[in-house]
Structures are given as structure tokens and as C-alpha cells.
Design a protein around this motif. Structure first.
Motif, PDB file in Angstrom:
ATOM      1  N   HIS A 213       0.829  -1.207   0.000  1.00  0.00           N
ATOM      2  CA  HIS A 213       0.000   0.000   0.000  1.00  0.00           C
ATOM      3  C   HIS A 213       0.869   1.265   0.000  1.00  0.00           C
ATOM      4  CE1 HIS A 213      -3.382  -2.652   0.837  1.00  0.00           C
ATOM      5  NE2 HIS A 213      -2.676  -3.191   1.811  1.00  0.00           N
ATOM      6  N   ASP A 214       0.182   2.401  -0.049  1.00  0.00           N
ATOM      7  CA  ASP A 214       0.896   3.682  -0.044  1.00  0.00           C
ATOM      8  C   ASP A 214       1.792   3.821   1.185  1.00  0.00           C
ATOM      9  OD1 ASP A 214      -0.267   4.428  -2.405  1.00  0.00           O
ATOM     10  OD2 ASP A 214      -1.867   5.602  -1.480  1.00  0.00           O
ATOM     11  N   SER A 215       1.398   3.183   2.290  1.00  0.00           N
ATOM     12  CA  SER A 215       2.167   3.297   3.527  1.00  0.00           C
ATOM     13  C   SER A 215       3.591   2.780   3.348  1.00  0.00           C
ATOM     14  CB  SER A 215       1.479   2.541   4.661  1.00  0.00           C
ATOM     15  OG  SER A 215       1.325   1.163   4.324  1.00  0.00           O
ATOM     16  N   MET A 216       3.778   1.795   2.459  1.00  0.00           N
ATOM     17  CA  MET A 216       5.112   1.265   2.236  1.00  0.00           C
ATOM     18  C   MET A 216       5.997   2.319   1.556  1.00  0.00           C
ATOM     19  SD  MET A 216       6.358  -2.182   0.227  1.00  0.00           S
ATOM     20  CE  MET A 216       6.147  -1.511  -1.427  1.00  0.00           C
ATOM     21  N   ILE A 217       5.451   2.991   0.541  1.00  0.00           N
ATOM     22  CA  ILE A 217       6.200   4.042  -0.153  1.00  0.00           C
ATOM     23  C   ILE A 217       6.484   5.190   0.813  1.00  0.00           C
ATOM     24  CG2 ILE A 217       6.244   5.577  -2.135  1.00  0.00           C
ATOM     25  CD1 ILE A 217       6.187   2.651  -2.887  1.00  0.00           C
ATOM     26  N   GLN A 218       5.513   5.506   1.660  1.00  0.00           N
ATOM     27  CA  GLN A 218       5.695   6.571   2.638  1.00  0.00           C
ATOM     28  C   GLN A 218       6.809   6.233   3.620  1.00  0.00           C
ATOM     29  OE1 GLN A 218       1.780   6.990   4.302  1.00  0.00           O
ATOM     30  NE2 GLN A 218       0.936   7.978   2.480  1.00  0.00           N
ATOM     31  N   LYS A 219       6.888   4.964   3.997  1.00  0.00           N
ATOM     32  CA  LYS A 219       7.938   4.542   4.915  1.00  0.00           C
ATOM     33  C   LYS A 219       9.308   4.678   4.254  1.00  0.00           C
ATOM     34  CE  LYS A 219       9.163   0.824   8.099  1.00  0.00           C
ATOM     35  NZ  LYS A 219       8.783  -0.498   8.663  1.00  0.00           N
ATOM     36  N   TRP A 220       9.390   4.309   2.978  1.00  0.00           N
ATOM     37  CA  TRP A 220      10.658   4.484   2.249  1.00  0.00           C
ATOM     38  C   TRP A 220      11.037   5.973   2.231  1.00  0.00           C
ATOM     39  CZ3 TRP A 220       9.493   1.305  -2.845  1.00  0.00           C
ATOM     40  CH2 TRP A 220       9.357  -0.050  -2.510  1.00  0.00           C
ATOM     41  N   SER A 221      10.062   6.810   1.874  1.00  0.00           N
ATOM     42  CA  SER A 221      10.336   8.247   1.759  1.00  0.00           C
ATOM     43  C   SER A 221      10.803   8.834   3.080  1.00  0.00           C
ATOM     44  CB  SER A 221       9.076   8.991   1.284  1.00  0.00           C
ATOM     45  OG  SER A 221       8.706   8.568  -0.009  1.00  0.00           O
ATOM     46  N   GLU A 222      10.130   8.447   4.167  1.00  0.00           N
ATOM     47  CA  GLU A 222      10.516   8.952   5.481  1.00  0.00           C
ATOM     48  C   GLU A 222      11.928   8.502   5.827  1.00  0.00           C
ATOM     49  OE1 GLU A 222       9.157   8.753  10.182  1.00  0.00           O
ATOM     50  OE2 GLU A 222       7.986   7.696   8.658  1.00  0.00           O
ATOM     51  N   PHE A 223      12.252   7.265   5.514  1.00  0.00           N
ATOM     52  CA  PHE A 223      13.589   6.744   5.797  1.00  0.00           C
ATOM     53  C   PHE A 223      14.649   7.555   5.052  1.00  0.00           C
ATOM     54  CE2 PHE A 223      17.083   4.041   4.269  1.00  0.00           C
ATOM     55  CZ  PHE A 223      17.654   3.671   5.485  1.00  0.00           C
ATOM     56  N   PHE A 224      14.440   7.760   3.754  1.00  0.00           N
ATOM     57  CA  PHE A 224      15.429   8.489   2.955  1.00  0.00           C
ATOM     58  C   PHE A 224      15.496   9.966   3.347  1.00  0.00           C
ATOM     59  CE2 PHE A 224      14.542   4.989  -0.191  1.00  0.00           C
ATOM     60  CZ  PHE A 224      15.791   4.413  -0.100  1.00  0.00           C
ATOM     61  N   ASP A 225      14.330  10.565   3.665  1.00  0.00           N
ATOM     62  CA  ASP A 225      14.303  11.994   4.010  1.00  0.00           C
ATOM     63  C   ASP A 225      15.007  12.294   5.321  1.00  0.00           C
ATOM     64  OD1 ASP A 225      12.892  12.569   1.724  1.00  0.00           O
ATOM     65  OD2 ASP A 225      10.923  12.650   2.709  1.00  0.00           O
ATOM     66  N   THR A 226      14.923  11.377   6.259  1.00  0.00           N
ATOM     67  CA  THR A 226      15.446  11.653   7.605  1.00  0.00           C
ATOM     68  C   THR A 226      16.761  10.948   7.900  1.00  0.00           C
ATOM     69  OG1 THR A 226      14.195   9.806   8.589  1.00  0.00           O
ATOM     70  CG2 THR A 226      13.096  11.961   8.486  1.00  0.00           C
ATOM     71  N   PHE A 227      17.267  10.143   6.964  1.00  0.00           N
ATOM     72  CA  PHE A 227      18.435   9.333   7.286  1.00  0.00           C
ATOM     73  C   PHE A 227      19.637  10.175   7.707  1.00  0.00           C
ATOM     74  CE2 PHE A 227      22.389   7.150   6.520  1.00  0.00           C
ATOM     75  CZ  PHE A 227      22.173   5.952   7.185  1.00  0.00           C
ATOM     76  N   LYS A 228      19.890  11.258   7.002  1.00  0.00           N
ATOM     77  CA  LYS A 228      21.077  12.064   7.308  1.00  0.00           C
ATOM     78  C   LYS A 228      21.044  12.569   8.740  1.00  0.00           C
ATOM     79  CE  LYS A 228      23.994  15.697   5.402  1.00  0.00           C
ATOM     80  NZ  LYS A 228      24.197  16.641   4.280  1.00  0.00           N
ATOM     81  N   ASP A 229      19.852  12.988   9.207  1.00  0.00           N
ATOM     82  CA  ASP A 229      19.734  13.484  10.572  1.00  0.00           C
ATOM     83  C   ASP A 229      19.775  12.357  11.593  1.00  0.00           C
ATOM     84  OD1 ASP A 229      19.500  16.271  10.047  1.00  0.00           O
ATOM     85  OD2 ASP A 229      17.483  15.917   9.307  1.00  0.00           O
ATOM     86  N   ARG A 230      19.367  11.168  11.185  1.00  0.00           N
ATOM     87  CA  ARG A 230      19.394  10.022  12.097  1.00  0.00           C
ATOM     88  C   ARG A 230      20.760   9.348  12.124  1.00  0.00           C
ATOM     89  NH1 ARG A 230      14.410   8.020  13.667  1.00  0.00           N
ATOM     90  NH2 ARG A 230      12.614   9.084  12.765  1.00  0.00           N
ATOM     91  N   ASN A 231      21.598   9.659  11.164  1.00  0.00           N
ATOM     92  CA  ASN A 231      22.925   9.062  11.105  1.00  0.00           C
ATOM     93  C   ASN A 231      23.828   9.759  12.118  1.00  0.00           C
ATOM     94  OD1 ASN A 231      25.287   7.741  10.357  1.00  0.00           O
ATOM     95  ND2 ASN A 231      25.580   8.974   8.507  1.00  0.00           N
ATOM     96  N   ILE A 232      23.550   9.541  13.397  1.00  0.00           N
ATOM     97  CA  ILE A 232      24.214  10.304  14.446  1.00  0.00           C
ATOM     98  C   ILE A 232      25.663   9.869  14.668  1.00  0.00           C
ATOM     99  CG2 ILE A 232      22.029  10.774  15.592  1.00  0.00           C
ATOM    100  CD1 ILE A 232      22.732   8.685  17.683  1.00  0.00           C
ATOM    101  N   THR A 233      26.076   8.736  14.078  1.00  0.00           N
ATOM    102  CA  THR A 233      27.472   8.311  14.193  1.00  0.00           C
ATOM    103  C   THR A 233      28.307   8.768  12.998  1.00  0.00           C
ATOM    104  OG1 THR A 233      26.943   6.183  13.160  1.00  0.00           O
ATOM    105  CG2 THR A 233      26.883   6.288  15.566  1.00  0.00           C
ATOM    106  N   ASN A 234      27.684   9.500  12.076  1.00  0.00           N
ATOM    107  CA  ASN A 234      28.378   9.979  10.871  1.00  0.00           C
ATOM    108  C   ASN A 234      29.022   8.827  10.091  1.00  0.00           C
ATOM    109  OD1 ASN A 234      27.711  12.689  11.230  1.00  0.00           O
ATOM    110  ND2 ASN A 234      29.534  13.115  12.445  1.00  0.00           N
ATOM    111  N   ASN A 235      28.246   7.783   9.882  1.00  0.00           N
ATOM    112  CA  ASN A 235      28.709   6.656   9.078  1.00  0.00           C
ATOM    113  C   ASN A 235      28.628   7.082   7.603  1.00  0.00           C
ATOM    114  OD1 ASN A 235      28.954   4.220   7.600  1.00  0.00           O
ATOM    115  ND2 ASN A 235      28.137   3.038   9.328  1.00  0.00           N
ATOM    116  N   GLU A 236      29.728   7.586   7.104  1.00  0.00           N
ATOM    117  CA  GLU A 236      29.745   8.166   5.756  1.00  0.00           C
ATOM    118  C   GLU A 236      29.489   7.113   4.678  1.00  0.00           C
ATOM    119  OE1 GLU A 236      33.457  10.152   5.377  1.00  0.00           O
ATOM    120  OE2 GLU A 236      32.959  11.742   6.823  1.00  0.00           O
TER     121      GLU A 236
END
Length: 294
Positions: A213-236
Motif C-alpha cells: 500500500h501507499d504506507s510502504m512508499i511513505q515509509k521508504w520516503s521517510e527513511f530516505f528523508d530523515t536518514f542524514k539526521d538520524r545518522n548520528i554516528t556519521n557513518n559516511e
């Protein structure tokens, strides 16, 4: 100080309540066994309101588990990405109000009757000492949180330079281990999301797409949109892989994935390749994660 504090803060959350279990003893129990090997507990009351508090606490822990990383220091302490601080604060404030209302209802409206009825319900296992006054019961319910800072006290250096140096080294090791643990969680979560995407994009045996469903695409989008801010260990390396995966996916949507088998296969292949690269190239030291007991 750890690089994690560029993107995260340390959050400590404590929730306490009046316990509903007590030691029942074994003097009234007849059993063909050595009672020294037995431990019997009893519930001293049954309450739907109390159960709602227990469920709310579980939901609060689950919520924090979704938006935070474990700190690996002590149960109830989390590494909270700064991007999620307002969400966490608003949620905790709301739950504290709801919890206080339920605690008042339980302690002052229900508990007086429950404590009286317990004598009939428990019979020989009833112990009046298990039932303090309502005010004392209410005082056992609390919910509090604070944002923590960990550092070696500066004045220690003037008192004992060697001890100050030793404590600095301990802190450095502590944060290195914490970063290692958080990095592992971040990698494992990414791998889990990629694996789930591959599974959902794999057609059924009859060649038809699965019912995503759309929720799956939304979950992907949220993951990609917020990953940089969640990458708190700076795993480049991991951040580069996530960015590349997002670029290859483009702007996919649920309808096109359902209607276009070729696109579906391409997106599946993108996630599959990313998962393979994650497992073989992205460096993260695997170790068993354990929590210090309270």
C-alpha cells in the motif's frame, strides 16, 4: 565529546508505579516438594485502570524505541536524534497528563474498594500490610524525563591530575562503545528495511504483485528523508549507500509499482543490490547488544 552529540541528545525516561505483585509465601501451600525451592507470588488486586497504565508505559517505551537509539548505558536512557526532540517532548508531556489522570482514578476511586475486597478474594493469602493508604499508593506513580550530559568534572583535574586523565580515558572508551552499538543498530535497521522491500516487491507464485500500500512508499520516503539526521554516528559509507539507493529509485509510486512489472523488478533489484552492498561493504563491527540491569 562523541560525534553523536552533533546530531543527538541523551534522554533519560523513568516511569514508576505501585506494584501489583507480592510474595505469597508457601506456608499455606501443600505440595510434594521442598518449599525452599519454591517462590509463590500473588496479585493483590485486579484493575482495568491499572492495566491501562501498564499498557501506556509499554506504548511509551515502544514509541521511544522507534524514534531513538538505545544508549547502551542503562535501561531507560536513549540517544534521541535532535530532529525528533520536539516529537518526543510533546509525546511525553501528553502521556504524563494521561498517566496522572489514570493514577488518580486508580488510587482514589478504585483502590479503596479493591483493598477491602482483597480480603475476600485472597482469603488465607491476604495480608493487610500489602495495602497502604491511597495517598501512599498514589505517590508511587510517577513519570519523569531529563536530558543528560556526560563529562568528567573539570575541577577533578586540579585535585588529582592522574585520576582526571583516567576518567577522561574511561569516558572516551564509553562513547566509542556507544557509537559502535548505535552504528550497528543503524546498519541493521537499514538492512531490515531493504530486505522487507525486496520481499514485498517479489511477485507471488502466480506472477501477481503482493498487496502493498501507499504506507510502504511513505515509509521508504521517510527513511530516505530523515536518514542524514538520524545518522548520528556519521557513518559516511552507509550514508553514501542510502543516498545512492534513493537516487536510483527515483520518484516511484504505488500505482506504477502495481501496474508495471518491469518497474517493480527494477526497484526490487535496486534494493537487493543495496542490501548486498550493505552486508559486504559497509563496515560495522557486529557484537551482541546487552543492557545494564537497573
Amino acid at each position: 565529546m562523541s560525534v553523536m552529540f552533533d546530531k543527538a541528545i541523551c534522554l533519560s525516561v523513568e516511569m514508576h508505579k505501585f506494584g501489583d505483585k507480592r510474595d505469597a509465601g508457601t506456608s499455606e501451600i501443600e505440595v510434594d516438594a521442598n518449599k525452599e525451592f519454591l517462590k509463590l507470588t500473588k496479585s493483590i488486586f485486579k484493575s482495568d485502570t491499572y492495566n491501562k497504565i501498564v499498557s501506556m508505559d509499554g506504548a511509551t517505551i515502544a514509541f521511544l524505541g522507534r524514534i531513538c537509539f538505545p544508549s547502551f548505558f542503562k535501561r531507560g536512557v536513549y540517544m534521541l536524534p535532535i530532529i525528533e526532540q520536539k516529537k518526543a517532548e510533546d509525546f511525553l508531556q501528553e502521556k504524563m497528563v494521561e498517566r496522572d489522570i489514570l493514577a488518580d482514578k486508580f488510587a482514589f476511586e478504585e483502590y479503596p474498594t479493591l483493598s477491602v475486597n482483597a480480603a475476600e478474594d485472597l482469603k488465607v493469602l491476604y495480608n493487610p500490610k500489602n495495602y497502604p493508604l491511597p495517598d501512599a499508593v498514589r505517590s508511587k506513580f510517577s513519570m519523569r524525563w531529563q536530558y543528560l550530559s556526560f563529562s568528567v568534572p573539570g575541577q577533578l583535574e586540579s585535585i588529582d591530575a592522574e585520576l582526571f586523565k583516567s576518567e577522561q580515558e574511561k569516558h572516551a572508551q564509553m562513547w566509542a562503545e556507544a557509537e559502535e552499538g548505535v552504528n550497528q543498530v543503524l546498519c541493521e535497521y537499514t538492512e531490515k528495511l531493504f530486505t522487507h522491500a525486496v520481499d514485498m516487491l517479489t511477485d507471488k507464485t502466480d506472477g501477481k504483485p503482493k498487496g502493498f500500500h501507499d504506507s510502504m512508499i511513505q515509509k521508504w520516503s521517510e527513511f530516505f528523508d530523515t536518514f542524514k539526521d538520524r545518522n548520528i554516528t556519521n557513518n559516511e559509507e552507509l550514508e553514501a549507500l542510502v543516498a545512492k539507493t534513493r537516487s536510483l529509485l527515483g520518484n516511484v509510486n504505488t500505482k506504477d509499482l502495481k501496474d508495471n512489472p518491469t518497474l517493480r523488478a527494477q526497484v526490487k533489484d535496486t534494493f537487493d543490490r543495496a542490501r548486498e552492498e550493505l552486508s559486504t561493504s559497509v563496515v560495522t563491527k557486529r557484537r551482541k547488544i546487552t543492557f545494564e540491569e537497573e
